[in-house]
Structure formats: structure tokens, C-alpha cells
Design a protein around this motif. Structure first.
Motif, short mmCIF file in Angstrom:
data_model
loop_
_atom_site.label_atom_id
_atom_site.label_comp_id
_atom_site.label_asym_id
_atom_site.label_seq_id
_atom_site.Cartn_x
_atom_site.Cartn_y
_atom_site.Cartn_z
N SER A 92 0.84 -1.19 0.00
CA SER A 92 0.00 0.00 0.00
C SER A 92 0.88 1.25 0.00
CB SER A 92 -0.90 0.01 1.23
OG SER A 92 -0.11 0.17 2.41
N VAL A 93 0.22 2.40 -0.17
CA VAL A 93 0.94 3.67 -0.11
C VAL A 93 1.65 3.81 1.24
CG1 VAL A 93 0.58 6.18 0.09
CG2 VAL A 93 -0.48 4.90 -1.79
N ALA A 94 0.94 3.56 2.32
CA ALA A 94 1.54 3.71 3.65
C ALA A 94 2.71 2.74 3.84
CB ALA A 94 0.49 3.48 4.73
N ALA A 95 2.55 1.51 3.37
CA ALA A 95 3.61 0.52 3.52
C ALA A 95 4.82 0.87 2.67
CB ALA A 95 3.09 -0.87 3.16
N ASN A 96 4.58 1.41 1.46
CA ASN A 96 5.70 1.86 0.63
C ASN A 96 6.47 2.98 1.31
OD1 ASN A 96 6.33 0.95 -2.30
ND2 ASN A 96 4.10 0.74 -2.19
N ILE A 97 5.74 3.94 1.87
CA ILE A 97 6.40 5.08 2.51
C ILE A 97 7.22 4.63 3.72
CG2 ILE A 97 6.00 7.24 3.76
CD1 ILE A 97 3.52 7.65 1.98
N GLY A 98 6.68 3.71 4.50
CA GLY A 98 7.36 3.29 5.72
C GLY A 98 8.39 2.19 5.54
N TYR A 99 8.59 1.73 4.31
CA TYR A 99 9.45 0.55 4.07
C TYR A 99 10.86 0.76 4.64
CZ TYR A 99 12.08 -3.08 1.67
OH TYR A 99 12.89 -4.15 1.39
N GLY A 100 11.47 1.88 4.33
CA GLY A 100 12.85 2.12 4.78
C GLY A 100 12.96 2.18 6.29
N LEU A 101 11.94 2.74 6.94
CA LEU A 101 11.96 2.82 8.40
C LEU A 101 11.84 1.43 9.02
CD1 LEU A 101 9.65 5.94 8.91
CD2 LEU A 101 12.15 5.85 8.93
N ARG A 102 11.01 0.56 8.40
CA ARG A 102 10.91 -0.82 8.92
C ARG A 102 12.22 -1.55 8.75
NH1 ARG A 102 6.20 -0.43 6.04
NH2 ARG A 102 6.90 -1.90 4.44
N ARG A 103 12.90 -1.32 7.64
CA ARG A 103 14.20 -1.98 7.42
C ARG A 103 15.21 -1.53 8.47
NH1 ARG A 103 15.72 -4.21 2.50
NH2 ARG A 103 17.65 -4.61 3.67
#
Length: 349
Positions: A92-103
Motif C-alpha cells: 500500500s501507499v503507507a507501507a511503501n512510505i514506511g518501508y525504509g523505516l521498517r528496514r
């Protein structure tokens, strides 16, 4: 003030080809710099060297005074937004945006807060659950930008960020990009081949050709006072008139059958001068900075018409005729042209 980004004599070769040839450049904190050039000029290679995807053969790259030699891309406080946007289609848009922070292993609460801030900044409210295939081109561009900014990089690199958008959307999104840059406070370095885009968005523009940095200046200065023949031609297709310097500091131009006199004596070594089409007017004048010619072609361009005028020495020059000055003379008309000394820009090469 320590430059945010500092390159010193950076060279990168691919076989016998120097993609970057001893490039030195500083980018200030909070500055928006555009790297402008054609295909093969080295602008994308420079971006990849700063990001850490390419290692320079020689020279140094420093961020806030710290040498980045040997630092891998994922450990640099630099983010890069690719021309393709490179969004994950299944997220999703939110998951795409937060991807780097999760990594990076950030706490869930922090990720949610920073994603919400990025969504608000990029005006993506209501789109958080959508996937990329349900977004417009402009929305995908903003999601990619949000994903890059959510990590709060000190430097953001953008590779042709508006290249995938149509003309109308490019202009609107370009102004949005500039506003976001100011709001974020990050330094932006943008690669583009579009001169209008570079002049409209950047604080400074760096023109590159064949791996070399030819001129770096604010947009207006770069346009009005190009340093070389290449820069003058690349930005706005100036008229280039070759000539020979006279003893009193003018430029004798046989191809135009006229003498060009700048506001100050042209320096020794001057081989040509640039004249912008919009600085030339049709006027019954004689003497220096005037020429006789015949209109060969005329093209209507809305607020002005572009005239191609053949001069006695064989030169064909472009003249911009404003509509407020009335209809342009028809093809075949003999005209007199004139321009001010301030419009004459000496070129050494």
C-alpha cells in the motif's frame, strides 16, 4: 558554512571513457541544485557516485565534512529517488512510505507518526491503503518522494523525478516539489535534461557535458551570462556569432556583416558572442550592434513569433518578436535589427 555536499576532483572512468572528469562541486545545506546536461554528460553517474552505487576512481565525496569513501549506500544519510519511482506494487501507499523505516528497525509508533507526517506533507491523505496501480502518475511521484523524505535524509538525490509525467502535470508537480523541498529543509540534487525545469526549480544549475562541469550559477545568471558556446546553445538556443576582437575591444563578425560591442571591452581570447533572440528588436538603426537582414521564416508562438533572419554575411539568426509590437513583417521583408550592448555576451570557447 560547511557545504552539505562537497566533491573534489571526482573522476569515474568506464574503460577509456571518462564519465566524470575531475568534477568539483559544493552544495549548501537546504539548497536545490539541478544537474543539467544531455545524454552521456555524466549527470546520472555523478548522482550514483554520491549515493554510493558507483565508486570514484579518484577524488573525494564528503557530506557535512565527513568523507564517504567506503561507506555503503544504505549507511549514507542520503536518499535517492529513481526516475521509475521503484514502488513495491504489492504494498500500500503507507507501507511503501514506511518501508525504509521498517528496514531500519524503527519502533512501530515512530513509523506510524513519521508516515503520517509524510502523508500530510505530500497531500496523500485518503490514499494510504491504495496500491501503486490505483494511483495517477503524479500520486505515484509523491509517494516515491514521501518514501525518500520520511527517513529525513540530509541530502536527497532525484534522477529525472518529473520525466514520467505529461507536460501539464510536470509543471504543477514541479512547483509542488520546490515547495516540499523548502518545507523539508533537505538539500536536493536533481538530475534533468530539461532546461526549463532546471531554470524554474533550482537555486543553482550545474551544466555538464562529456563528464565535465562547464558552469554553475543561479538560473538567471546562467541564462543571461553563459560562459561558453555550449552553455549558450544548450540554454535557450542563443545566437552564436563568431568574430575577431578589434583593437578597441569590440568583436568584428563577418558572418553577420556587423560589429558587436559589449557593455565592457571584450576580453582577449574572445572568439564569439552570444545574443538571445528576445534581446534583438526590429528597429531602423545603424552603426555598431545593428545589422541588415531578410526574414526567411516566421513561426507564431502565442505571446511572440520566432523569426529567422538571414544576414548579409550568411548567418541565420533567431529573433523573438513580441505580439504587443504588432504583427511581424512577412517572409522576404528586408529589416534592420538592433540590440543593446548589455545583450552581447562574449564567449571564449
Amino acid at each position: 558554512m560547511t557545504p552539505r555536499l562537497s566533491l573534489r576532483a571526482v573522476t569515474r572512468r568506464f574503460g577509456a571513457v571518462a564519465a566524470l572528469d575531475a568534477v568539483s562541486l559544493d552544495v549548501a545545506p537546504g539548497e536545490f541544485l539541478a544537474l543539467l546536461g544531455g545524454s552521456g554528460s555524466g549527470k546520472s553517474t555523478l548522482l550514483r557516485v554520491v549515493a554510493g552505487f558507483e565508486a570514484p576512481d579518484s577524488g573525494t565525496v564528503a557530506l557535512d565534512g565527513a568523507d564517504l569513501a567506503g561507506v555503503p549506500p544504505h549507511r549514507r544519510p542520503v536518499n535517492m529517488m529513481f526516475q521509475s519511482y521503484a514502488l513495491f506494487p504489492h504494498l500500500s501507499v503507507a507501507a511503501n512510505i514506511g518501508y525504509g523505516l521498517r528496514r531500519e528497525g524503527r519502533p512501530r509508533g515512530e513509523i506510524a507518526d513519521r508516515v503520517a507526517q509524510a502523508v500530510a506533507m505530500l497531500r496523500l491523505d485518503g490514499l494510504e491503503s491504495r496500491r501503486p496501480d490505483r494511483l495517477s502518475g503524479g500520486q505515484r511521484q509523491r509517494v516515491a518522494l514521501a518514501r525518500a523524505l520520511v527517513k529525513r535524509p540530509r541530502l536527497l538525490l532525484l534522477d529525472e523525478p518529473l520525466g514520467a509525467l505529461d507536460a501539464n502535470l510536470r509543471e504543477r508537480t514541479g512547483f509542488e516539489l520546490r515547495a516540499i523541498q523548502r518545507e523539508s529543509g533537505a538539500a536536493f540534487v536533481m538530475v534533468t535534461h530539461d532546461q526549463a525545469e532546471a531554470l524554474a526549480l533550482a537555486d543553482r544549475v550545474a551544466v555538464m557535458d562529456r563528464g565535465r562541469l562547464l558552469q554553475v550559477a543561479p538560473p538567471r545568471e546562467l541564462y543571461e551570462r553563459p560562459a561558453t558556446r555550449f552553455v549558450a546553445n544548450f540554454l535557450g538556443a542563443a545566437n552564436i556569432l563568431p568574430g575577431t576582437r578589434t583593437a578597441d575591444g569590440a568583436l568584428d563578425c563577418p558572418e553577420a556583416a556587423c560589429t558587436l560591442r559589449a557593455a565592457a571591452p571584450v576580453p582577449p581570447g574572445t572568439l564569439a558572442a552570444a545574443l538571445r533572440p528576445e534581446r534583438i528588436r526590429i528597429a531602423p538603426a545603424t552603426g555598431d550592434n545593428t545589422a541588415a537582414g531578410t526574414i526567411e521564416e516566421a513561426a507564431f508562438r502565442g505571446e511572440s513569433s520566432l523569426l529567422l533572419v538571414r544576414l548579409p554575411g550568411g548567418a541565420l539568426i533567431r529573433v523573438s518578436h513580441a505580439e504587443e509590437d504588432g504583427a511581424p513583417p512577412p517572409r522576404g521583408t528586408a529589416v534592420r535589427l538592433a540590440w543593446d550592448a548589455e545583450a552581447v555576451v562574449p564567449l571564449a570557447e
